[in-house]
Structures are given as C-alpha cells and as structure tokens.
Design a protein around this motif. Sequence first.
Motif, PDB file in Angstrom:
ATOM      1  N   TYR A  57     -71.462   6.906  34.998  1.00 36.03           N
ATOM      2  CA  TYR A  57     -71.378   7.348  33.607  1.00 36.03           C
ATOM      3  C   TYR A  57     -71.043   6.201  32.650  1.00 36.03           C
ATOM      4  CZ  TYR A  57     -71.607  12.322  34.785  1.00 36.03           C
ATOM      5  OH  TYR A  57     -72.014  13.573  35.209  1.00 36.03           O
ATOM      6  N   ASN A  58     -70.844   4.977  33.177  1.00 34.87           N
ATOM      7  CA  ASN A  58     -70.438   3.837  32.345  1.00 34.87           C
ATOM      8  C   ASN A  58     -69.188   4.160  31.531  1.00 34.87           C
ATOM      9  OD1 ASN A  58     -72.462   1.926  33.038  1.00 34.87           O
ATOM     10  ND2 ASN A  58     -73.925   3.019  31.753  1.00 34.87           N
ATOM     11  N   ALA A  59     -68.198   4.744  32.214  1.00 29.52           N
ATOM     12  CA  ALA A  59     -66.993   5.188  31.514  1.00 29.52           C
ATOM     13  C   ALA A  59     -66.039   4.049  31.195  1.00 29.52           C
ATOM     14  CB  ALA A  59     -66.269   6.241  32.354  1.00 29.52           C
ATOM     15  N   GLY A  60     -66.211   2.884  31.803  1.00 33.28           N
ATOM     16  CA  GLY A  60     -65.324   1.761  31.525  1.00 33.28           C
ATOM     17  C   GLY A  60     -63.926   1.939  32.074  1.00 33.28           C
ATOM     18  N   ILE A  61     -63.786   2.660  33.188  1.00 30.51           N
ATOM     19  CA  ILE A  61     -62.473   2.975  33.767  1.00 30.51           C
ATOM     20  C   ILE A  61     -62.421   2.446  35.193  1.00 30.51           C
ATOM     21  CG2 ILE A  61     -60.986   4.862  34.575  1.00 30.51           C
ATOM     22  CD1 ILE A  61     -61.962   6.495  32.205  1.00 30.51           C
ATOM     23  N   ASN A  62     -61.294   1.873  35.562  1.00 27.68           N
ATOM     24  CA  ASN A  62     -61.060   1.420  36.926  1.00 27.68           C
ATOM     25  C   ASN A  62     -59.976   2.281  37.561  1.00 27.68           C
ATOM     26  OD1 ASN A  62     -61.439  -0.615  39.098  1.00 27.68           O
ATOM     27  ND2 ASN A  62     -59.277  -1.004  38.701  1.00 27.68           N
ATOM     28  N   VAL A  63     -60.290   2.860  38.728  1.00 25.09           N
ATOM     29  CA  VAL A  63     -59.325   3.687  39.456  1.00 25.09           C
ATOM     30  C   VAL A  63     -58.504   2.781  40.363  1.00 25.09           C
ATOM     31  CG1 VAL A  63     -59.017   5.619  41.040  1.00 25.09           C
ATOM     32  CG2 VAL A  63     -60.896   5.649  39.387  1.00 25.09           C
ATOM     33  N   ASN A  64     -57.205   2.727  40.124  1.00 18.23           N
ATOM     34  CA  ASN A  64     -56.335   1.833  40.892  1.00 18.23           C
ATOM     35  C   ASN A  64     -55.877   2.437  42.213  1.00 18.23           C
ATOM     36  OD1 ASN A  64     -56.525  -0.017  38.814  1.00 18.23           O
ATOM     37  ND2 ASN A  64     -54.646   0.674  37.813  1.00 18.23           N
ATOM     38  N   ALA A  65     -55.500   3.711  42.203  1.00 15.45           N
ATOM     39  CA  ALA A  65     -54.953   4.300  43.430  1.00 15.45           C
ATOM     40  C   ALA A  65     -54.998   5.821  43.357  1.00 15.45           C
ATOM     41  CB  ALA A  65     -53.509   3.836  43.647  1.00 15.45           C
ATOM     42  N   ILE A  66     -55.041   6.429  44.545  1.00 22.16           N
ATOM     43  CA  ILE A  66     -54.917   7.882  44.707  1.00 22.16           C
ATOM     44  C   ILE A  66     -53.671   8.124  45.545  1.00 22.16           C
ATOM     45  CG2 ILE A  66     -55.963  10.007  45.541  1.00 22.16           C
ATOM     46  CD1 ILE A  66     -57.491   8.729  43.251  1.00 22.16           C
ATOM     47  N   SER A  67     -52.794   8.955  45.050  1.00 20.04           N
ATOM     48  CA  SER A  67     -51.557   9.268  45.779  1.00 20.04           C
ATOM     49  C   SER A  67     -51.528  10.760  46.104  1.00 20.04           C
ATOM     50  CB  SER A  67     -50.332   8.880  44.947  1.00 20.04           C
ATOM     51  OG  SER A  67     -49.143   9.251  45.605  1.00 20.04           O
ATOM     52  N   ILE A  68     -51.583  11.092  47.400  1.00 25.49           N
ATOM     53  CA  ILE A  68     -51.478  12.489  47.827  1.00 25.49           C
ATOM     54  C   ILE A  68     -50.002  12.809  47.988  1.00 25.49           C
ATOM     55  CG2 ILE A  68     -52.086  14.167  49.602  1.00 25.49           C
ATOM     56  CD1 ILE A  68     -54.565  12.491  50.198  1.00 25.49           C
ATOM     57  N   GLU A  69     -49.464  13.601  47.091  1.00 23.48           N
ATOM     58  CA  GLU A  69     -48.030  13.859  47.056  1.00 23.48           C
ATOM     59  C   GLU A  69     -47.614  15.017  47.956  1.00 23.48           C
ATOM     60  OE1 GLU A  69     -47.793  14.466  42.915  1.00 23.48           O
ATOM     61  OE2 GLU A  69     -48.273  12.376  42.447  1.00 23.48           O
ATOM     62  N   ASP A  70     -48.494  15.989  48.118  1.00 21.05           N
ATOM     63  CA  ASP A  70     -48.147  17.131  48.967  1.00 21.05           C
ATOM     64  C   ASP A  70     -49.429  17.836  49.390  1.00 21.05           C
ATOM     65  OD1 ASP A  70     -46.559  18.917  50.339  1.00 21.05           O
ATOM     66  OD2 ASP A  70     -46.407  20.303  48.655  1.00 21.05           O
ATOM     67  N   ALA A  71     -49.422  18.339  50.604  1.00 20.45           N
ATOM     68  CA  ALA A  71     -50.537  19.130  51.113  1.00 20.45           C
ATOM     69  C   ALA A  71     -49.966  20.163  52.067  1.00 20.45           C
ATOM     70  CB  ALA A  71     -51.552  18.245  51.825  1.00 20.45           C
ATOM     71  N   ALA A  72     -50.248  21.418  51.788  1.00 25.31           N
ATOM     72  CA  ALA A  72     -49.664  22.502  52.583  1.00 25.31           C
ATOM     73  C   ALA A  72     -50.571  23.725  52.490  1.00 25.31           C
ATOM     74  CB  ALA A  72     -48.265  22.843  52.056  1.00 25.31           C
ATOM     75  N   PRO A  73     -50.403  24.654  53.402  1.00 23.75           N
ATOM     76  CA  PRO A  73     -51.158  25.908  53.275  1.00 23.75           C
ATOM     77  C   PRO A  73     -50.656  26.702  52.073  1.00 23.75           C
ATOM     78  CG  PRO A  73     -49.545  26.068  55.041  1.00 23.75           C
ATOM     79  CD  PRO A  73     -49.544  24.643  54.604  1.00 23.75           C
ATOM     80  N   PRO A  74     -51.454  27.594  51.537  1.00 25.05           N
ATOM     81  CA  PRO A  74     -50.997  28.430  50.419  1.00 25.05           C
ATOM     82  C   PRO A  74     -49.762  29.239  50.796  1.00 25.05           C
ATOM     83  CG  PRO A  74     -53.371  28.619  50.717  1.00 25.05           C
ATOM     84  CD  PRO A  74     -52.846  27.866  51.894  1.00 25.05           C
ATOM     85  N   ARG A  75     -48.941  29.557  49.825  1.00 24.62           N
ATOM     86  CA  ARG A  75     -47.706  30.298  50.086  1.00 24.62           C
ATOM     87  C   ARG A  75     -47.975  31.619  50.795  1.00 24.62           C
ATOM     88  NH1 ARG A  75     -46.917  28.633  44.795  1.00 24.62           N
ATOM     89  NH2 ARG A  75     -47.459  30.713  44.022  1.00 24.62           N
ATOM     90  N   GLU A  76     -49.094  32.268  50.456  1.00 22.50           N
ATOM     91  CA  GLU A  76     -49.392  33.581  51.021  1.00 22.50           C
ATOM     92  C   GLU A  76     -49.599  33.533  52.547  1.00 22.50           C
ATOM     93  OE1 GLU A  76     -50.546  33.351  46.783  1.00 22.50           O
ATOM     94  OE2 GLU A  76     -50.913  32.155  48.577  1.00 22.50           O
ATOM     95  N   VAL A  77     -50.023  32.395  53.057  1.00 21.59           N
ATOM     96  CA  VAL A  77     -50.305  32.305  54.500  1.00 21.59           C
ATOM     97  C   VAL A  77     -49.431  31.256  55.179  1.00 21.59           C
ATOM     98  CG1 VAL A  77     -52.685  33.089  54.204  1.00 21.59           C
ATOM     99  CG2 VAL A  77     -52.169  30.643  54.108  1.00 21.59           C
ATOM    100  N   ALA A  78     -48.406  30.792  54.484  1.00 22.43           N
ATOM    101  CA  ALA A  78     -47.567  29.725  55.029  1.00 22.43           C
ATOM    102  C   ALA A  78     -46.895  30.143  56.331  1.00 22.43           C
ATOM    103  CB  ALA A  78     -46.523  29.297  54.001  1.00 22.43           C
ATOM    104  N   ASP A  79     -46.369  31.396  56.370  1.00 18.36           N
ATOM    105  CA  ASP A  79     -45.689  31.857  57.588  1.00 18.36           C
ATOM    106  C   ASP A  79     -46.643  31.915  58.774  1.00 18.36           C
ATOM    107  OD1 ASP A  79     -43.347  32.066  56.193  1.00 18.36           O
ATOM    108  OD2 ASP A  79     -43.555  34.225  55.803  1.00 18.36           O
ATOM    109  N   ALA A  80     -47.836  32.445  58.535  1.00 16.39           N
ATOM    110  CA  ALA A  80     -48.818  32.526  59.619  1.00 16.39           C
ATOM    111  C   ALA A  80     -49.229  31.132  60.071  1.00 16.39           C
ATOM    112  CB  ALA A  80     -50.044  33.318  59.156  1.00 16.39           C
ATOM    113  N   PHE A  81     -49.373  30.232  59.113  1.00 18.45           N
ATOM    114  CA  PHE A  81     -49.743  28.866  59.476  1.00 18.45           C
ATOM    115  C   PHE A  81     -48.639  28.207  60.302  1.00 18.45           C
ATOM    116  CE2 PHE A  81     -49.918  24.299  58.736  1.00 18.45           C
ATOM    117  CZ  PHE A  81     -51.247  24.029  59.003  1.00 18.45           C
ATOM    118  N   ASP A  82     -47.387  28.442  59.915  1.00 15.58           N
ATOM    119  CA  ASP A  82     -46.272  27.881  60.680  1.00 15.58           C
ATOM    120  C   ASP A  82     -46.272  28.414  62.110  1.00 15.58           C
ATOM    121  OD1 ASP A  82     -45.469  26.425  58.512  1.00 15.58           O
ATOM    122  OD2 ASP A  82     -43.928  27.857  57.861  1.00 15.58           O
TER     123      ASP A  82
END
Length: 249
Positions: free
Chosen positions: A168-193
Amino acid sequence: FQGAGGFPGGRWALAGGAVVLIAFWLFNSIYTINTGEVGVELQFGKPKPELSQPGLHFHWWPIETVEKVNTAEKLVDLGEVRGSTSSGLMLSGDQNIVDVKFSVAYQVADPGKYLFQVVDPDEMVRQIGESAMREAVGRRPAQDIFRDDRQGIADAVRGIIQTTLDEYNAGINVNAISIEDAAPPREVADAFDEVQRAEQDEDRFVEESNQYSNQKLGQARGEAAQVREDAAAYKNRIVLEAQGEAQRF
C-alpha cells in the motif's frame, strides 16, 4: 486638525494595517519542528522531497504549507474486549478457539507516503495486524500460540503486516510484534484445563511406562548376560574335564 480628515491620519492607519498583515504573514510563515518530528512542506498542495528536521523553519505561506509527522515509535494494542466480544478470538489450525492479546510496535519510515498514500495509516496498521494474526494462528495448532512457538508466530505476523503495508506504500516500518497473552475463551477455559490435565497425565503415564519398560529391559539383558556367562563357564569346565579324561586314557 489635519489628521482628523485626512491624509496623515490615513497614512498611519495604512501603515498600522500593513504591520498587522506582515506580522500575521510571518506568524504563519515561520514554524517549528519539535524533537521526534519531521515536517513535510507542500507547495500548491504538492509535497516537496526535502524534509524539515527539528528546529525553526520558514516557508512562503500561503503558497506553501507544512504537515508535521511524529516519527517516534507507536504502539497499538490488539485483541482487546469491545462490548461483549473480543477482537482477539481466533480459530487455530487444529480447530480450537484461542483468545490472543498482542501489540504492534511501528514507526513512520517515509513521512510523505505516510501522509498522502493512505487515508488513515494508523487504523490500517490495526486492521492489518488483526488479519495477519488470524492468518498466522489459523495455520498452526493451538499449542504453538499457547506456549510452543509464540516467537515463530510473532515473526510470521510481522512479515505479513510489513509486506501488506509495503504493497500500500504506507511508509510505515513494523519494529516488533509482542504476544502478551494467549488463552482459551473464558467460556471453555475449564474444559480446556481438563484437556490439558488429561494430556499431562497421559504424558506422565507414558513416561512412567517407558521407565518401567527400560528397567525391565535392563534387568532382562542383565539376566541374559549372566546366563551366557554361566553357560560359557560350564562349557569351559566340561571341555577341560573331557580333555583331562582323554589324557588319562
């Protein structure tokens, strides 16, 4: 009173008006670029190739105008809850739903493109970031985003975002991606555990079974070696006895 009707008073009025106009023109013609910014001057609405660095500058207003761009690194958080839903809910490659919260750190690399190639480049980063994470997560099993290969996913997302922004010629440089948290949805968290605990128990049982198997195998090999040693000793004894008997005859 001559100044009342006429010429000398009118002259002073014209001079005062000229001073005000000049001051107003200078006020709009002189501008300051702060630290962490650059300026893009436009002449008749067309951007100049030169960039204005931090400091005091002059341009021929109103023929020329200036747009200021903040070049410091920006951070956009993605996957936050919006209303009753989360924009971080995604489908993994093994058909599990995961809730991912991550951030994109980026900065302006080309102020001219950033200002004039796309309408809202910051919102574009947000939209492309969400799409890129969904694409990367959708190619992998859920365990990769949960714990096994977060960095690999982050690198893949950064590559997708950067490639799309460059298209897109946006003129932007992406420096980093930080994944801060990843978990199952609250509704299925117990079943996933429960599934996670079952998988951990399975791994533990397999490990214990392997240890038991190795222990028994070691014992069997030891016993076999002992039998072979006993057989060899018995054979040697019998041979020696036979040779002794033969010599006596």
